[in-house]
Write a protein that holds these residues in place. Sequence first.
Motif, PDB file in Angstrom:
ATOM      1  N   ASP A 181     103.303  71.329  97.692  1.00  5.89           N
ATOM      2  CA  ASP A 181     102.338  70.242  97.674  1.00  5.89           C
ATOM      3  C   ASP A 181     103.039  68.895  97.753  1.00  5.89           C
ATOM      4  O   ASP A 181     103.508  68.358  96.768  1.00  5.89           O
ATOM      5  CB  ASP A 181     101.513  70.334  96.390  1.00  5.89           C
ATOM      6  N   ALA A 182     103.092  68.364  98.923  1.00  2.39           N
ATOM      7  CA  ALA A 182     103.798  67.099  99.149  1.00  2.39           C
ATOM      8  C   ALA A 182     103.098  65.921  98.494  1.00  2.39           C
ATOM      9  O   ALA A 182     103.660  64.845  98.357  1.00  2.39           O
ATOM     10  CB  ALA A 182     103.956  66.847 100.642  1.00  2.39           C
ATOM     11  N   ALA A 183     101.864  66.165  98.075  1.00  2.57           N
ATOM     12  CA  ALA A 183     101.112  65.070  97.481  1.00  2.57           C
ATOM     13  C   ALA A 183     101.649  64.690  96.106  1.00  2.57           C
ATOM     14  O   ALA A 183     101.411  63.589  95.630  1.00  2.57           O
ATOM     15  CB  ALA A 183      99.639  65.459  97.371  1.00  2.57           C
ATOM     16  N   LYS A 184     102.364  65.605  95.483  1.00  2.83           N
ATOM     17  CA  LYS A 184     102.863  65.318  94.147  1.00  2.83           C
ATOM     18  C   LYS A 184     104.008  64.313  94.203  1.00  2.83           C
ATOM     19  O   LYS A 184     104.833  64.341  95.097  1.00  2.83           O
ATOM     20  CB  LYS A 184     103.371  66.613  93.483  1.00  2.83           C
ATOM     21  N   GLU A 185     104.063  63.456  93.192  1.00  2.47           N
ATOM     22  CA  GLU A 185     105.149  62.482  93.119  1.00  2.47           C
ATOM     23  C   GLU A 185     106.477  63.162  92.830  1.00  2.47           C
ATOM     24  O   GLU A 185     107.533  62.730  93.289  1.00  2.47           O
ATOM     25  CB  GLU A 185     104.860  61.470  91.997  1.00  2.47           C
ATOM     26  N   SER A 186     106.409  64.183  92.012  1.00  2.00           N
ATOM     27  CA  SER A 186     107.627  64.883  91.606  1.00  2.00           C
ATOM     28  C   SER A 186     107.339  66.375  91.565  1.00  2.00           C
ATOM     29  O   SER A 186     106.223  66.790  91.234  1.00  2.00           O
ATOM     30  CB  SER A 186     108.050  64.387  90.216  1.00  2.00           C
ATOM     31  N   PRO A 187     108.320  67.191  91.906  1.00  4.79           N
ATOM     32  CA  PRO A 187     108.070  68.627  91.938  1.00  4.79           C
ATOM     33  C   PRO A 187     107.631  69.203  90.591  1.00  4.79           C
ATOM     34  O   PRO A 187     106.979  70.233  90.546  1.00  4.79           O
ATOM     35  CB  PRO A 187     109.420  69.233  92.354  1.00  4.79           C
ATOM     36  N   HIS A 188     107.990  68.551  89.500  1.00 11.33           N
ATOM     37  CA  HIS A 188     107.656  69.098  88.189  1.00 11.33           C
ATOM     38  C   HIS A 188     106.242  68.737  87.742  1.00 11.33           C
ATOM     39  O   HIS A 188     105.730  69.301  86.791  1.00 11.33           O
ATOM     40  CB  HIS A 188     108.663  68.622  87.144  1.00 11.33           C
ATOM     41  N   ASP A 189     105.648  67.772  88.426  1.00 13.92           N
ATOM     42  CA  ASP A 189     104.284  67.408  88.053  1.00 13.92           C
ATOM     43  C   ASP A 189     103.367  68.617  88.222  1.00 13.92           C
ATOM     44  O   ASP A 189     103.551  69.420  89.145  1.00 13.92           O
ATOM     45  CB  ASP A 189     103.805  66.248  88.934  1.00 13.92           C
ATOM     46  N   PHE A 190     102.423  68.734  87.327  1.00 13.39           N
ATOM     47  CA  PHE A 190     101.549  69.908  87.399  1.00 13.39           C
ATOM     48  C   PHE A 190     100.092  69.476  87.448  1.00 13.39           C
ATOM     49  O   PHE A 190      99.737  68.370  87.027  1.00 13.39           O
ATOM     50  CB  PHE A 190     101.797  70.842  86.206  1.00 13.39           C
ATOM     51  N   ALA A 191      99.258  70.373  87.956  1.00 16.69           N
ATOM     52  CA  ALA A 191      97.856  70.032  88.200  1.00 16.69           C
ATOM     53  C   ALA A 191      97.039  70.037  86.917  1.00 16.69           C
ATOM     54  O   ALA A 191      97.058  70.998  86.148  1.00 16.69           O
ATOM     55  CB  ALA A 191      97.250  71.018  89.198  1.00 16.69           C
ATOM     56  N   LEU A 192      96.332  68.957  86.719  1.00 13.59           N
ATOM     57  CA  LEU A 192      95.338  68.894  85.647  1.00 13.59           C
ATOM     58  C   LEU A 192      93.984  69.309  86.208  1.00 13.59           C
ATOM     59  O   LEU A 192      93.144  69.866  85.526  1.00 13.59           O
ATOM     60  CB  LEU A 192      95.241  67.465  85.098  1.00 13.59           C
ATOM     61  N   TRP A 193      93.798  68.979  87.460  1.00 11.44           N
ATOM     62  CA  TRP A 193      92.544  69.245  88.163  1.00 11.44           C
ATOM     63  C   TRP A 193      92.883  69.623  89.591  1.00 11.44           C
ATOM     64  O   TRP A 193      93.773  69.006  90.188  1.00 11.44           O
ATOM     65  CB  TRP A 193      91.650  67.998  88.133  1.00 11.44           C
ATOM     66  N   LYS A 194      92.238  70.667  90.083  1.00 18.63           N
ATOM     67  CA  LYS A 194      92.522  71.110  91.447  1.00 18.63           C
ATOM     68  C   LYS A 194      91.310  70.857  92.332  1.00 18.63           C
ATOM     69  O   LYS A 194      90.237  71.407  92.091  1.00 18.63           O
ATOM     70  CB  LYS A 194      92.843  72.607  91.455  1.00 18.63           C
ATOM     71  N   GLY A 195      91.503  70.049  93.353  1.00 21.50           N
ATOM     72  CA  GLY A 195      90.428  69.804  94.296  1.00 21.50           C
ATOM     73  C   GLY A 195      89.994  71.119  94.942  1.00 21.50           C
ATOM     74  O   GLY A 195      90.827  71.966  95.249  1.00 21.50           O
ATOM     75  N   ALA A 196      88.690  71.289  95.108  1.00 19.56           N
ATOM     76  CA  ALA A 196      88.164  72.548  95.635  1.00 19.56           C
ATOM     77  C   ALA A 196      88.404  72.680  97.125  1.00 19.56           C
ATOM     78  O   ALA A 196      88.230  71.718  97.879  1.00 19.56           O
ATOM     79  CB  ALA A 196      86.680  72.653  95.323  1.00 19.56           C
ATOM     80  N   LYS A 197      88.807  73.878  97.536  1.00 24.32           N
ATOM     81  CA  LYS A 197      88.842  74.192  98.957  1.00 24.32           C
ATOM     82  C   LYS A 197      87.500  74.814  99.306  1.00 24.32           C
ATOM     83  O   LYS A 197      86.768  75.261  98.417  1.00 24.32           O
ATOM     84  CB  LYS A 197      89.976  75.179  99.245  1.00 24.32           C
ATOM     85  N   PRO A 198      87.159  74.833 100.598  1.00 23.04           N
ATOM     86  CA  PRO A 198      85.838  75.345 100.985  1.00 23.04           C
ATOM     87  C   PRO A 198      85.598  76.754 100.435  1.00 23.04           C
ATOM     88  O   PRO A 198      86.480  77.602 100.485  1.00 23.04           O
ATOM     89  CB  PRO A 198      85.915  75.377 102.518  1.00 23.04           C
ATOM     90  N   GLY A 199      84.415  76.963  99.896  1.00 23.66           N
ATOM     91  CA  GLY A 199      84.060  78.296  99.408  1.00 23.66           C
ATOM     92  C   GLY A 199      84.496  78.595  97.991  1.00 23.66           C
ATOM     93  O   GLY A 199      84.133  79.627  97.438  1.00 23.66           O
ATOM     94  N   GLU A 200      85.275  77.720  97.403  1.00 16.29           N
ATOM     95  CA  GLU A 200      85.730  77.980  96.037  1.00 16.29           C
ATOM     96  C   GLU A 200      84.717  77.478  95.029  1.00 16.29           C
ATOM     97  O   GLU A 200      84.045  76.477  95.267  1.00 16.29           O
ATOM     98  CB  GLU A 200      87.069  77.272  95.784  1.00 16.29           C
ATOM     99  N   PRO A 201      84.626  78.159  93.888  1.00 13.66           N
ATOM    100  CA  PRO A 201      83.747  77.647  92.842  1.00 13.66           C
ATOM    101  C   PRO A 201      84.265  76.298  92.369  1.00 13.66           C
ATOM    102  O   PRO A 201      85.473  76.083  92.304  1.00 13.66           O
ATOM    103  CB  PRO A 201      83.850  78.700  91.730  1.00 13.66           C
ATOM    104  N   SER A 202      83.356  75.385  92.054  1.00 12.23           N
ATOM    105  CA  SER A 202      83.814  74.055  91.673  1.00 12.23           C
ATOM    106  C   SER A 202      82.824  73.363  90.745  1.00 12.23           C
ATOM    107  O   SER A 202      81.670  73.778  90.618  1.00 12.23           O
ATOM    108  CB  SER A 202      84.039  73.195  92.917  1.00 12.23           C
ATOM    109  N   TRP A 203      83.321  72.329  90.112  1.00 18.30           N
ATOM    110  CA  TRP A 203      82.518  71.490  89.242  1.00 18.30           C
ATOM    111  C   TRP A 203      82.701  70.048  89.731  1.00 18.30           C
ATOM    112  O   TRP A 203      83.793  69.703  90.212  1.00 18.30           O
ATOM    113  CB  TRP A 203      82.995  71.602  87.801  1.00 18.30           C
ATOM    114  N   PRO A 204      81.665  69.233  89.596  1.00 14.54           N
ATOM    115  CA  PRO A 204      81.817  67.837  90.016  1.00 14.54           C
ATOM    116  C   PRO A 204      82.758  67.079  89.087  1.00 14.54           C
ATOM    117  O   PRO A 204      82.851  67.417  87.895  1.00 14.54           O
ATOM    118  CB  PRO A 204      80.390  67.276  89.913  1.00 14.54           C
TER     119      PRO A 204
END
Length: 477
Positions: free
Chosen positions: A171-194
């Motif tokens: 994930d090139a979007a991360k500032e640093s490789p060690h950063d970890f996801a608090l929230w994952k943006g939904a890909k199409p078809g995945e269950p999600s919450w607003p």
Amino acid sequence: MPLVLTNTLSGRKEPLVARQAGGVRLYWCGVTVYSRSHVGHARALVTADVLCRYLRARGLAVTFVRNFTDIDDKIIRRAAEVGIPAAELAEREIHAFGEDVAWLRCLPPTHEPRATAHIPAMLALIERLIGAGFAYPVADGSVYFRVRRFASYGKLSHRRLDDMETGEEIDAAKESPHDFALWKGAKPGEPSWPSPWGAGRPGWHIECSAMATEYLGQPFEIHGGGSDLVFPHHENEIAQSEADAGVPFADLWVHNGMITRGEEKMSKSLGNILSIADVAARAPAEALRLLFLGTHYRTPLDFSVTRLDESGRALGRLYEALARADEAAGGAPPAIALDGALADPVTGFLAEFCAAMDDDLNAARGLGLVFDRVRELNRLLDAGDRAAATDIRRELAVVGAATGLFAEPPAEFLESVRRRGQERAGLSAAEIESAIAARNDARRRKDFREADAIRERLREQGILLEDGPSGTIWKAG
RNA sequence: GGCGGCGUACCCAAGUGGCUAAGGGAGAGGUCUGCAAAACCUCCAUGCACCGGUUCGAAUCCGGUCGCCGCCUCCA
């Protein structure tokens, strides 16, 4: 002497100190519900259960929280394979987990929260972290924790960021490789919450931070789980929670050792899984618990059916002695109230048992004492000293309550073992009884050759005979 | 490479400076039994991976060697 537990944070044994009068708070990481739980989960569950039981037996009120991770990549993937919604798969597996944990006879937690029921608390926590500069959203709607902003990152797992190997950065979007996801943006078809950053779902670690704080406050006394959760899961929980609150997340971090199979960690990727249900088909639950208790909870444990069977034999011996004691007392097993049962042990066996358990939950040492005590019980029973035997029987019931052992009435336990053996032998109770009658008939005629032949025939089918003062009884081999 | 842990009898395992190194399983002998089984009694590591060192004294502390495992990616 207070209970000490090995704190992963310091690497040392530290006393458990209640922060509030009257009780302690315990958070234990539960399971991700996407497939049937295995023996490794069982060990973690039993470790937490014994800790909770023992604390309560010592007179401490325990608020015990164990979570369900009911939304995650593996659940989504598995649900897609099966062709059902992720929520349905999670529901199904939560039900299956309930059966497994009931079979294990683990006490129900005070709270058993699900991640998906606590999304608002997670969103609020993430927003605070962004506001404080500890997290940042990226273009795809995900939010990451800025690890380098949290100065003490690595204090639990004792590693420095610079020393860590990092896998390929996907994930090139991360500032640093060690950063970890608090929230994952939904890909199409995945269950999600607003969310303020678009539809998505929580990262793995955030749920524990949010739920632990909601039910227990911060800081609380004990946080535990399998040793494979130390990094990154628990490290990340600490980062999130302490960055947010500015105070410690939990005082004591307790981790149980892994189950191995033939010196290799048992894990799905290695394909050497044995499920709890597999074990249930072969042995009583307490045989597994006894096996766990025989090795210190932090030490890796190499699981095999041979060891399971050995534990089953030892357990049978224990129950035989308890059954003898109950029979001699002419009554039902003593009823023990768990809470406070070991609050004030005066001297002797129970005090020694507590000394062992107070020392980082050394149940293996405690079990050694139990076996010694059972030998003494048998000795007294042989000698016909009922009063002394009754006292010991009661002590063993107390220890049983504190460890989750001896939960069944011994007579019923032995009966169920008999029934199991009888089914395996493919004989009806009546057939066995008539064989015994025929043998006793032969014995009366002093036709020992015939009597022994009958006994030998039964033995080959797994039915063992014992001639006692009150007649001949049989049990499963 | 970094971090953590482990190596105790045939198998499992407790033990973190000082009585005869717990306990379980297996095994051997004995008591009991027509014979067994169960229970009980006795036996089963002058030694704790190996080599040094500290100490009056070490399985336990320190240094080194060998072997094994876990984490560093989802994991109980």
